[in-house]
Structure formats: structure tokens, C-alpha cells
Design a protein around this motif. Sequence first.
Motif, PDB file in Angstrom:
ATOM      1  N   ALA A  18       0.821  -1.214   0.000  1.00 33.03           N
ATOM      2  CA  ALA A  18       0.000   0.000   0.000  1.00 33.03           C
ATOM      3  C   ALA A  18       0.852   1.260   0.000  1.00 33.03           C
ATOM      4  CB  ALA A  18      -0.935  -0.002   1.207  1.00 33.03           C
ATOM      5  N   GLU A  19       2.177   1.094   0.128  1.00 35.99           N
ATOM      6  CA  GLU A  19       3.092   2.234   0.071  1.00 35.99           C
ATOM      7  C   GLU A  19       3.689   2.429  -1.325  1.00 35.99           C
ATOM      8  OE1 GLU A  19       3.326   4.288   2.470  1.00 35.99           O
ATOM      9  OE2 GLU A  19       2.168   3.077   3.897  1.00 35.99           O
ATOM     10  N   THR A  20       3.269   1.635  -2.285  1.00 38.85           N
ATOM     11  CA  THR A  20       3.747   1.788  -3.661  1.00 38.85           C
ATOM     12  C   THR A  20       2.885   2.821  -4.377  1.00 38.85           C
ATOM     13  OG1 THR A  20       4.465  -0.527  -3.713  1.00 38.85           O
ATOM     14  CG2 THR A  20       4.212   0.592  -5.829  1.00 38.85           C
ATOM     15  N   SER A  21       3.515   3.798  -5.005  1.00 40.79           N
ATOM     16  CA  SER A  21       2.787   4.880  -5.656  1.00 40.79           C
ATOM     17  C   SER A  21       1.912   4.372  -6.800  1.00 40.79           C
ATOM     18  CB  SER A  21       3.771   5.918  -6.196  1.00 40.79           C
ATOM     19  OG  SER A  21       3.099   6.884  -6.984  1.00 40.79           O
ATOM     20  N   LEU A  22       0.752   4.971  -6.950  1.00 37.64           N
ATOM     21  CA  LEU A  22      -0.135   4.640  -8.064  1.00 37.64           C
ATOM     22  C   LEU A  22       0.498   5.027  -9.396  1.00 37.64           C
ATOM     23  CD1 LEU A  22      -3.563   5.776  -6.566  1.00 37.64           C
ATOM     24  CD2 LEU A  22      -2.492   3.518  -6.504  1.00 37.64           C
ATOM     25  N   LYS A  23       1.349   6.031  -9.391  1.00 33.91           N
ATOM     26  CA  LYS A  23       2.070   6.405 -10.614  1.00 33.91           C
ATOM     27  C   LYS A  23       2.994   5.278 -11.044  1.00 33.91           C
ATOM     28  CE  LYS A  23       5.082  10.007 -12.536  1.00 33.91           C
ATOM     29  NZ  LYS A  23       5.764  11.298 -12.261  1.00 33.91           N
ATOM     30  N   VAL A  24       3.667   4.651 -10.098  1.00 29.86           N
ATOM     31  CA  VAL A  24       4.542   3.518 -10.404  1.00 29.86           C
ATOM     32  C   VAL A  24       3.722   2.360 -10.965  1.00 29.86           C
ATOM     33  CG1 VAL A  24       6.022   1.753  -9.385  1.00 29.86           C
ATOM     34  CG2 VAL A  24       6.309   4.154  -8.733  1.00 29.86           C
ATOM     35  N   LEU A  25       2.592   2.066 -10.338  1.00 30.67           N
ATOM     36  CA  LEU A  25       1.751   0.971 -10.818  1.00 30.67           C
ATOM     37  C   LEU A  25       1.201   1.280 -12.207  1.00 30.67           C
ATOM     38  CD1 LEU A  25      -0.197  -0.021  -7.575  1.00 30.67           C
ATOM     39  CD2 LEU A  25       1.854  -1.073  -8.552  1.00 30.67           C
ATOM     40  N   GLY A  26       0.872   2.544 -12.460  1.00 30.94           N
ATOM     41  CA  GLY A  26       0.411   2.926 -13.791  1.00 30.94           C
ATOM     42  C   GLY A  26       1.495   2.721 -14.830  1.00 30.94           C
ATOM     43  N   ARG A  27       2.710   3.105 -14.491  1.00 28.38           N
ATOM     44  CA  ARG A  27       3.824   2.914 -15.422  1.00 28.38           C
ATOM     45  C   ARG A  27       4.042   1.436 -15.721  1.00 28.38           C
ATOM     46  NH1 ARG A  27       8.964   4.222 -12.534  1.00 28.38           N
ATOM     47  NH2 ARG A  27       8.754   2.020 -11.943  1.00 28.38           N
ATOM     48  N   GLU A  28       4.010   0.603 -14.667  1.00 26.58           N
ATOM     49  CA  GLU A  28       4.236  -0.831 -14.868  1.00 26.58           C
ATOM     50  C   GLU A  28       3.102  -1.476 -15.659  1.00 26.58           C
ATOM     51  OE1 GLU A  28       7.177  -2.316 -14.121  1.00 26.58           O
ATOM     52  OE2 GLU A  28       7.673  -0.205 -13.753  1.00 26.58           O
ATOM     53  N   LEU A  29       1.873  -0.986 -15.465  1.00 28.99           N
ATOM     54  CA  LEU A  29       0.755  -1.495 -16.257  1.00 28.99           C
ATOM     55  C   LEU A  29       0.951  -1.137 -17.721  1.00 28.99           C
ATOM     56  CD1 LEU A  29      -2.076  -2.763 -16.566  1.00 28.99           C
ATOM     57  CD2 LEU A  29      -3.025  -0.489 -16.073  1.00 28.99           C
ATOM     58  N   ALA A  30       1.349   0.107 -17.999  1.00 25.55           N
ATOM     59  CA  ALA A  30       1.576   0.530 -19.383  1.00 25.55           C
ATOM     60  C   ALA A  30       2.658  -0.328 -20.033  1.00 25.55           C
ATOM     61  CB  ALA A  30       1.965   2.004 -19.423  1.00 25.55           C
ATOM     62  N   LYS A  31       3.734  -0.603 -19.306  1.00 24.56           N
ATOM     63  CA  LYS A  31       4.813  -1.429 -19.849  1.00 24.56           C
ATOM     64  C   LYS A  31       4.333  -2.849 -20.118  1.00 24.56           C
ATOM     65  CE  LYS A  31       8.722  -0.998 -17.555  1.00 24.56           C
ATOM     66  NZ  LYS A  31       9.614  -0.781 -16.374  1.00 24.56           N
ATOM     67  N   LYS A  32       3.503  -3.374 -19.220  1.00 21.17           N
ATOM     68  CA  LYS A  32       2.994  -4.735 -19.403  1.00 21.17           C
ATOM     69  C   LYS A  32       2.089  -4.808 -20.635  1.00 21.17           C
ATOM     70  CE  LYS A  32       3.533  -7.686 -16.857  1.00 21.17           C
ATOM     71  NZ  LYS A  32       4.504  -8.815 -16.810  1.00 21.17           N
ATOM     72  N   ILE A  33       1.216  -3.816 -20.800  1.00 22.58           N
ATOM     73  CA  ILE A  33       0.335  -3.790 -21.969  1.00 22.58           C
ATOM     74  C   ILE A  33       1.153  -3.690 -23.250  1.00 22.58           C
ATOM     75  CG2 ILE A  33      -1.410  -2.415 -23.178  1.00 22.58           C
ATOM     76  CD1 ILE A  33      -2.587  -1.734 -20.422  1.00 22.58           C
ATOM     77  N   TYR A  34       2.195  -2.880 -23.210  1.00 27.38           N
ATOM     78  CA  TYR A  34       3.059  -2.751 -24.389  1.00 27.38           C
ATOM     79  C   TYR A  34       3.747  -4.072 -24.706  1.00 27.38           C
ATOM     80  CZ  TYR A  34       6.949  -1.493 -27.394  1.00 27.38           C
ATOM     81  OH  TYR A  34       7.851  -1.460 -28.420  1.00 27.38           O
ATOM     82  N   ASP A  35       4.337  -4.680 -23.705  1.00 31.57           N
ATOM     83  CA  ASP A  35       5.074  -5.924 -23.937  1.00 31.57           C
ATOM     84  C   ASP A  35       4.168  -7.024 -24.481  1.00 31.57           C
ATOM     85  OD1 ASP A  35       7.400  -4.752 -23.045  1.00 31.57           O
ATOM     86  OD2 ASP A  35       7.271  -5.594 -21.022  1.00 31.57           O
ATOM     87  N   MET A  36       2.953  -7.117 -23.938  1.00 24.99           N
ATOM     88  CA  MET A  36       2.062  -8.202 -24.319  1.00 24.99           C
ATOM     89  C   MET A  36       1.307  -7.932 -25.617  1.00 24.99           C
ATOM     90  SD  MET A  36       0.473  -9.222 -20.565  1.00 24.99           S
ATOM     91  CE  MET A  36      -0.546 -10.550 -21.219  1.00 24.99           C
ATOM     92  N   TYR A  37       0.935  -6.661 -25.855  1.00 28.86           N
ATOM     93  CA  TYR A  37       0.012  -6.391 -26.963  1.00 28.86           C
ATOM     94  C   TYR A  37       0.366  -5.175 -27.827  1.00 28.86           C
ATOM     95  CZ  TYR A  37      -2.940  -9.865 -24.708  1.00 28.86           C
ATOM     96  OH  TYR A  37      -3.411 -11.030 -24.163  1.00 28.86           O
TER      97      TYR A  37
END
Length: 300
Positions: free
Chosen positions: A109-128
Amino acid sequence: MNLRSSLTAVVAGLVLTLMATTTASAIPSPARADAVGVEAAPARADSNKRPVFLIKGYTPGDKCGSKWNAAVRLLKSEGWKTKRLHRVGFYATDDSKCDVRIDNGTATAETSLKVLGRELAKKIYDMYSSKGIPVDIVGHSMGGLIARAAIAGYQKGEPGWPKKLLVEDVVTLGTPHRGVHRPACFTLQCIEMNPFSGFRNWLGADLPQADGGTDWTLVSSRADWSVPPAFAMPTDIGAQHLVLYSEIGSSLGHSELRTQATGVFPLNYTNNGGASWGYLERGSAPLRVTKNALYWSSRW
């Protein structure tokens, strides 16, 4: 999206209620991929073939996968393939049913939402996106902010974000787009959801756009006491579609927006950002509204 009817009566009381805290504005035109020097995105089309990323909310310590069981069952029954329905995990406690992990599944719960957003964007890019395949996103509560952060960082050209992002539709269910204060919650993620946080300021005033344009649907309920409609579905941030369930006769609380797939409920809706509203006495359940928002390319 086809909500079983094309009623177009303006709901004056609803508009006055929403305008007490928000002001309607014109919906921005979708971003043009060729205007920023990247390959054009595929044309929009009615489809149950696009991958869907399902992002839960603030649930540190809870299991992850079961939260989307009802949504997965409905989408599968409507033709979506299981292997393209991705439940996103981001806490160390999230179970293996969350088949897509961001931030290596070690976030707290101490991980920034900005960090999670960045990692989600990278995951979407890598996969699709790297393969030219557009995706859709459904975010419940805080999950909608992670989705918004993923696209916002890309649109801003922030360091660490991928060079291409294809997100065609985003549906948010009870997401605090205007922020929300959670009493007795002082983790970084709770602080970032505060209306006056630095993260909220970084997100910007308007909903962001990925390559080729992103169609946003915001769903809320008057029975949601965690994230009230004024915070979950403001009319001045560029959402194309808004759906508001009535409190009387619905009993659709915060969690039910993520789990209710059957039944009929009174609701108000707009397909033009709040310029005019329609009413349905027997509207679809939240997950069926979500399914329609993901499927239709133009009719909604």
C-alpha cells in the motif's frame, strides 16, 4: 452502447445535482496517432476479441483473482476468450489467479499509483501494443486510477513509459476521479487518492488518450457511500459515457459495481459527456453495462 432503449429525456434533477460539483465541457477529440509520429492505431470495431485487463481496487492483504469471477463469467458467456481476460495483481499477497503481475507482484500500500500505472503501461506494451493489438481496461475503485495513470504517463511522454500504447476502451466502476478521503487510512496509496494530492495533480484535469483515442465510460451509484457520484463520474473531465444508478430500487454499493451481472436497475445515462441525459427504469446491471462499453465501437 446499446442499453436496450434509446430514451433521450433530459433528467434535469440529475444534471443539477452533478453540476453542483462539476461543470460539463466539450469532449476532447481522440488523439491522432499520426500527429505524434507513430504508427496509426487499428480502426475501432465492435469486438469481443480484444484483450481485457481487469484491475481491482485498494485491497492490501486480500486475495485477488476471485474479485473478478462474475465479470469473467459474463465476458466468457459473451464470447471473450479466457486467455485474453487478464486479472491484474500488484500486491505481494495477490494469488496466482491474477495472471498478470505489475511491479513484480511485490507492491504494498506504500507503492505509488504512478509507479503501478507505469508498470501497467509497460505490461500492456510488452504483451500487446508492441504487436499492434489494442486492449481494453476495466478498473474498479483505485484500479481505475491505475488505468488512468498508465495512459496519462504515456500521453505526457514520461520517462519509463513505453513508446506506444493501444488502449481502446476504459470502463471505471466507482473510481474516485475527483479523489476521495479515506478516514484512518494513511498509506501512500490512500494519500494519493486524496483530492489535493500531488498524484491527483499529476493525473491532470482531463482523462488521457492512448494511440488512436480512448473511449471512457464512468459508472457510479447513488448507493456507493465509498466513492459518491460527484467524485466517481464528473462531467468535465472528458468521459464520453456516464452511467449513474439510482439509490432507490438499486442497492448497488461500491463492491456491487464490480460483482453485479444480472438484474435490472433504474439508471441515468449520457453518451455525450453530460450534455443531455436519458433514463431507464429497467437498465442493465453494472457488469452488463461494462460488457456493452467494451464491445460497441460507436453505438454504446
